[in-house]
Motif scaffolding. Structure first.
Motif, PDB file in Angstrom:
ATOM      1  N   GLN A  50       1.107  -1.202  -0.511  1.00  0.00           N
ATOM      2  CA  GLN A  50      -0.028   0.113  -0.064  1.00  0.00           C
ATOM      3  C   GLN A  50       1.117   1.567  -0.131  1.00  0.00           C
ATOM      4  OE1 GLN A  50      -3.794   0.192   2.920  1.00  0.00           O
ATOM      5  NE2 GLN A  50      -1.732  -1.115   3.628  1.00  0.00           N
ATOM      6  N   PHE A  51      -0.122   2.326  -0.260  1.00  0.00           N
ATOM      7  CA  PHE A  51       0.952   3.758  -0.207  1.00  0.00           C
ATOM      8  C   PHE A  51       0.380   4.851   0.903  1.00  0.00           C
ATOM      9  CE2 PHE A  51       1.320   2.073  -4.307  1.00  0.00           C
ATOM     10  CZ  PHE A  51       2.201   1.637  -4.668  1.00  0.00           C
ATOM     11  N   PRO A  52       0.360   4.343   2.041  1.00  0.00           N
ATOM     12  CA  PRO A  52      -0.016   4.970   2.898  1.00  0.00           C
ATOM     13  C   PRO A  52       0.682   6.450   3.741  1.00  0.00           C
ATOM     14  CG  PRO A  52       1.936   4.001   4.072  1.00  0.00           C
ATOM     15  CD  PRO A  52       1.155   2.810   2.521  1.00  0.00           C
ATOM     16  N   ALA A  53       2.258   7.009   3.079  1.00  0.00           N
ATOM     17  CA  ALA A  53       2.199   8.355   2.344  1.00  0.00           C
ATOM     18  C   ALA A  53       1.386   9.410   1.488  1.00  0.00           C
ATOM     19  CB  ALA A  53       3.595   7.690   1.634  1.00  0.00           C
ATOM     20  N   LYS A  54       0.708   8.264   0.953  1.00  0.00           N
ATOM     21  CA  LYS A  54       0.220   9.583  -0.413  1.00  0.00           C
ATOM     22  C   LYS A  54      -1.042   9.618   0.537  1.00  0.00           C
ATOM     23  CE  LYS A  54      -2.221   8.432  -5.453  1.00  0.00           C
ATOM     24  NZ  LYS A  54      -1.899   7.682  -6.496  1.00  0.00           N
ATOM     25  N   MET A  55      -1.735   8.929   1.312  1.00  0.00           N
ATOM     26  CA  MET A  55      -2.596   8.853   1.695  1.00  0.00           C
ATOM     27  C   MET A  55      -2.814   9.836   2.526  1.00  0.00           C
ATOM     28  SD  MET A  55      -3.535   5.191   3.353  1.00  0.00           S
ATOM     29  CE  MET A  55      -3.424   3.976   2.718  1.00  0.00           C
ATOM     30  N   ALA A  56      -1.287   9.927   3.576  1.00  0.00           N
ATOM     31  CA  ALA A  56      -1.547  11.039   3.886  1.00  0.00           C
ATOM     32  C   ALA A  56      -1.131  12.767   3.548  1.00  0.00           C
ATOM     33  CB  ALA A  56      -0.846  11.260   5.358  1.00  0.00           C
ATOM     34  N   GLU A  57      -0.189  12.388   2.806  1.00  0.00           N
ATOM     35  CA  GLU A  57      -0.892  13.902   2.017  1.00  0.00           C
ATOM     36  C   GLU A  57      -1.617  14.445   1.523  1.00  0.00           C
ATOM     37  OE1 GLU A  57       3.728  11.708   0.456  1.00  0.00           O
ATOM     38  OE2 GLU A  57       2.830  12.314  -0.503  1.00  0.00           O
ATOM     39  N   LEU A  58      -2.299  13.594   0.716  1.00  0.00           N
ATOM     40  CA  LEU A  58      -3.282  13.946   0.331  1.00  0.00           C
ATOM     41  C   LEU A  58      -4.616  14.757   0.988  1.00  0.00           C
ATOM     42  CD1 LEU A  58      -3.870  11.493  -3.092  1.00  0.00           C
ATOM     43  CD2 LEU A  58      -3.007  13.675  -3.111  1.00  0.00           C
ATOM     44  N   GLY A  59      -4.249  13.491   1.997  1.00  0.00           N
ATOM     45  CA  GLY A  59      -5.126  14.439   3.027  1.00  0.00           C
ATOM     46  C   GLY A  59      -5.019  15.737   3.651  1.00  0.00           C
ATOM     47  N   VAL A  60      -3.309  16.023   3.763  1.00  0.00           N
ATOM     48  CA  VAL A  60      -3.134  17.495   4.532  1.00  0.00           C
ATOM     49  C   VAL A  60      -3.512  18.743   3.141  1.00  0.00           C
ATOM     50  CG1 VAL A  60      -1.232  18.626   4.859  1.00  0.00           C
ATOM     51  CG2 VAL A  60      -1.561  16.664   6.325  1.00  0.00           C
ATOM     52  N   GLN A  61      -3.215  17.997   2.053  1.00  0.00           N
ATOM     53  CA  GLN A  61      -3.248  18.806   1.075  1.00  0.00           C
ATOM     54  C   GLN A  61      -5.008  19.173   0.570  1.00  0.00           C
ATOM     55  OE1 GLN A  61      -1.928  16.775  -2.656  1.00  0.00           O
ATOM     56  NE2 GLN A  61       0.434  17.102  -2.055  1.00  0.00           N
ATOM     57  N   ALA A  62      -5.664  18.574   1.433  1.00  0.00           N
ATOM     58  CA  ALA A  62      -6.941  18.269   1.058  1.00  0.00           C
ATOM     59  C   ALA A  62      -7.440  19.316   2.160  1.00  0.00           C
ATOM     60  CB  ALA A  62      -8.542  17.024   1.147  1.00  0.00           C
ATOM     61  N   VAL A  63      -6.463  19.368   3.546  1.00  0.00           N
ATOM     62  CA  VAL A  63      -7.200  20.397   4.661  1.00  0.00           C
ATOM     63  C   VAL A  63      -6.916  21.800   4.064  1.00  0.00           C
ATOM     64  CG1 VAL A  63      -7.142  20.528   6.784  1.00  0.00           C
ATOM     65  CG2 VAL A  63      -7.219  18.958   6.251  1.00  0.00           C
ATOM     66  N   VAL A  64      -5.697  22.129   4.275  1.00  0.00           N
ATOM     67  CA  VAL A  64      -4.809  22.816   3.616  1.00  0.00           C
ATOM     68  C   VAL A  64      -5.889  24.307   2.159  1.00  0.00           C
ATOM     69  CG1 VAL A  64      -3.152  24.082   3.032  1.00  0.00           C
ATOM     70  CG2 VAL A  64      -2.886  22.746   4.444  1.00  0.00           C
ATOM     71  N   GLN A  65      -6.189  22.956   1.847  1.00  0.00           N
ATOM     72  CA  GLN A  65      -7.086  23.939   0.574  1.00  0.00           C
ATOM     73  C   GLN A  65      -8.180  24.193   1.083  1.00  0.00           C
ATOM     74  OE1 GLN A  65      -5.972  24.074  -2.994  1.00  0.00           O
ATOM     75  NE2 GLN A  65      -7.893  25.157  -3.605  1.00  0.00           N
ATOM     76  N   PHE A  66      -9.176  23.232   1.684  1.00  0.00           N
ATOM     77  CA  PHE A  66     -10.364  23.830   2.346  1.00  0.00           C
ATOM     78  C   PHE A  66     -10.314  24.532   3.537  1.00  0.00           C
ATOM     79  CE2 PHE A  66     -12.828  23.131   6.731  1.00  0.00           C
ATOM     80  CZ  PHE A  66     -14.133  23.569   5.724  1.00  0.00           C
ATOM     81  N   ALA A  67      -9.406  24.819   4.133  1.00  0.00           N
ATOM     82  CA  ALA A  67      -9.171  25.978   5.070  1.00  0.00           C
ATOM     83  C   ALA A  67      -8.478  27.278   3.813  1.00  0.00           C
ATOM     84  CB  ALA A  67      -7.608  26.048   5.646  1.00  0.00           C
ATOM     85  N   LYS A  68      -7.921  26.977   2.340  1.00  0.00           N
ATOM     86  CA  LYS A  68      -8.103  28.454   2.505  1.00  0.00           C
ATOM     87  C   LYS A  68      -9.210  28.898   0.991  1.00  0.00           C
ATOM     88  CE  LYS A  68      -4.750  29.755  -2.449  1.00  0.00           C
ATOM     89  NZ  LYS A  68      -3.635  29.171  -3.160  1.00  0.00           N
ATOM     90  N   ASP A  69      -9.893  27.791   0.274  1.00  0.00           N
ATOM     91  CA  ASP A  69     -11.043  28.695  -0.089  1.00  0.00           C
ATOM     92  C   ASP A  69     -12.487  27.941   0.228  1.00  0.00           C
ATOM     93  OD1 ASP A  69     -10.114  26.010  -2.032  1.00  0.00           O
ATOM     94  OD2 ASP A  69      -9.746  26.787  -2.800  1.00  0.00           O
ATOM     95  N   GLY A  70     -12.259  27.009   1.119  1.00  0.00           N
ATOM     96  CA  GLY A  70     -13.584  26.276   1.576  1.00  0.00           C
ATOM     97  C   GLY A  70     -14.062  24.913   0.355  1.00  0.00           C
ATOM     98  N   THR A  71     -13.197  24.980  -0.373  1.00  0.00           N
ATOM     99  CA  THR A  71     -13.235  23.697  -1.140  1.00  0.00           C
ATOM    100  C   THR A  71     -13.123  22.270  -0.800  1.00  0.00           C
ATOM    101  OG1 THR A  71     -12.374  24.829  -3.290  1.00  0.00           O
ATOM    102  CG2 THR A  71     -12.634  22.086  -3.407  1.00  0.00           C
ATOM    103  N   LYS A  72     -13.651  21.178  -0.459  1.00  0.00           N
ATOM    104  CA  LYS A  72     -13.857  19.545   0.146  1.00  0.00           C
ATOM    105  C   LYS A  72     -13.301  19.598  -0.545  1.00  0.00           C
ATOM    106  CE  LYS A  72     -17.118  21.417   3.891  1.00  0.00           C
ATOM    107  NZ  LYS A  72     -18.480  20.489   4.358  1.00  0.00           N
ATOM    108  N   PRO A  73     -13.002  17.918  -0.177  1.00  0.00           N
ATOM    109  CA  PRO A  73     -12.945  16.936  -0.616  1.00  0.00           C
ATOM    110  C   PRO A  73     -14.661  16.255  -0.997  1.00  0.00           C
ATOM    111  CG  PRO A  73     -11.927  16.501   1.040  1.00  0.00           C
ATOM    112  CD  PRO A  73     -12.173  18.094   1.112  1.00  0.00           C
ATOM    113  N   SER A  74     -14.611  15.277  -1.837  1.00  0.00           N
ATOM    114  CA  SER A  74     -15.117  13.812  -1.658  1.00  0.00           C
ATOM    115  C   SER A  74     -15.204  12.502  -2.292  1.00  0.00           C
ATOM    116  CB  SER A  74     -16.827  14.319  -2.744  1.00  0.00           C
ATOM    117  OG  SER A  74     -16.096  14.688  -3.965  1.00  0.00           O
TER     118      SER A  74
END
Length: 330
Positions: A275-299
């Motif tokens: 599996q690729f756990p680092a990818k899970m974490a990196e994408l998760g953090v990026q999504a939260v930062v993006q949400f904080a920046k402009d309100g875009t939510k992952p789905s």
């Protein structure tokens, strides 16, 4: 029970303070409006979750965010994770990344967090229902189980199978999906007579060794072994080796740690699904930062991929060898 919960929350609060300080130090100081990202793993000792935490920390540093990292006290510690969610909401995190110990046990706490405006993302382990969180970044665990099952069945050749299932923790979608996927790939069902033993191990090496010792004593003709993860496979191997049956039993697993790949290379484990756990974490953090920046939510569900690693490939079953595994393990 109330005293126990209070104790868990107190410990969680202490751990959280330490995590926040660590994040500030690594970034060389942080402003009052920097983005706080919460991470809650099942435990803080399993190498898989250690890798998730390390990758999340590195990505948070890269994005100028703070990582608040907590974990359950043990695999299955639902109450500790609930307390961690509540603590993180109180700390003002913009998003929470969680590998839930129970796919249903944390739902009320997650709902409260989302109602408070916090984006919640599941990593590795989906919630049940899946839409209880905003998004999931994880391995397609059923597909990973199918890969393990197909390979173990092929490795038996024409031998009549006698299968043992060393499962993880009841109530987790990872456990269910991997278990069901293995059965599908192997070509049997839960009711098939080919299954001669089944135990829950919580993905723990010591518990798996004990479980395998007990099963071997009552089912000596076992020749195929499903394991929920590589620590369980390592524990089972110790029991099998002590019983002088390593040549008799084919072991399959899932994880992709560098230790696990080494066990495949040495022949202790026949094949594992990386599996690729680092990818899970990196994408998760990026999504939260993006949400904080402009309100875009992952789905939705986002598959982070997997690959069977073995030095004994079979036609029609996609795999890579351990040389590739050594370059991609964690």
């Amino acid at each position: 029970m109330l005293d126990k919960r209070a104790s868990i929350r107190a410990v969680g609060a202490i751990l959280m303070v330490g995590s926040v300080v660590l994040g500030m130090t690594a970034c060389g100081g942080s402003s009052s409006d920097s983005v706080k990202v919460g991470l809650i793993t099942k435990t803080d000792s399993n190498p898989f979750f250690v890798k998730i935490r390390e990758a999340a920390k590195a990505q948070a540093d890269k994005d100028g965010a703070e990582l608040v990292a907590l974990a359950g006290a043990f695999d299955g510690d639902n109450e500790g994770q609930v307390a961690a969610i509540e603590n993180m909401v109180g700390q003002g995190v913009k998003g929470i990344l969680i590998t839930p110990n129970s796919s249903t046990g944390v739902l009320d706490a997650i709902k409260k967090a989302r109602d408070a405006g916090v984006v919640v993302i599941a990593l590795d382990t989906a919630t049940d229902p899946e839409d209880a969180v905003d998004a999931t970044f994880a391995t397609d665990n059923k597909a990973a189980g199918v890969s393990q099952g197909k390979w173990v069945r092929a490795a038996l050749g024409g031998k009549p199978p006698q299968v043992v299932m060393l499962d993880g923790t009841p109530g987790g979608t990872v456990d269910t999906f991997r278990h069901d996927g293995f059965l599908e790939g192997f070509g049997i069902t839960n009711d098939s007579p080919e299954i001669v033993g089944q135990e829950n191990t919580n993905g723990d090496q010591t518990k798996a060794q004990t479980a395998m010792e007990n099963i071997l004593s009552r089912a000596p003709s076992i020749n195929a072994l499903y394991t929920i993860n590589e620590p369980a496979a390592a524990g089972a191997y110790q029991a099998i080796s002590s019983a002088n049956r390593t040549a008799q039993i084919t072991i399959g697993s899932i994880d992709g740690s560098c230790t696990g790949i080494a066990d495949v290379k040495s022949g202790k484990v026949g094949g594992t699904v990386l599996q690729f756990p680092a990818k899970m974490a990196e994408l998760g953090v990026q999504a939260v930062v993006q949400f904080a920046k402009d309100g875009t939510k992952p789905s939705g569900f986002n598959d982070t991929g997997s690959m069977l690693v073995t030095d004994k490939p079979f036609p029609g079953i996609e795999s890579k060898d351990t040389a590739w595994g050594e370059q991609n393990c964690w």
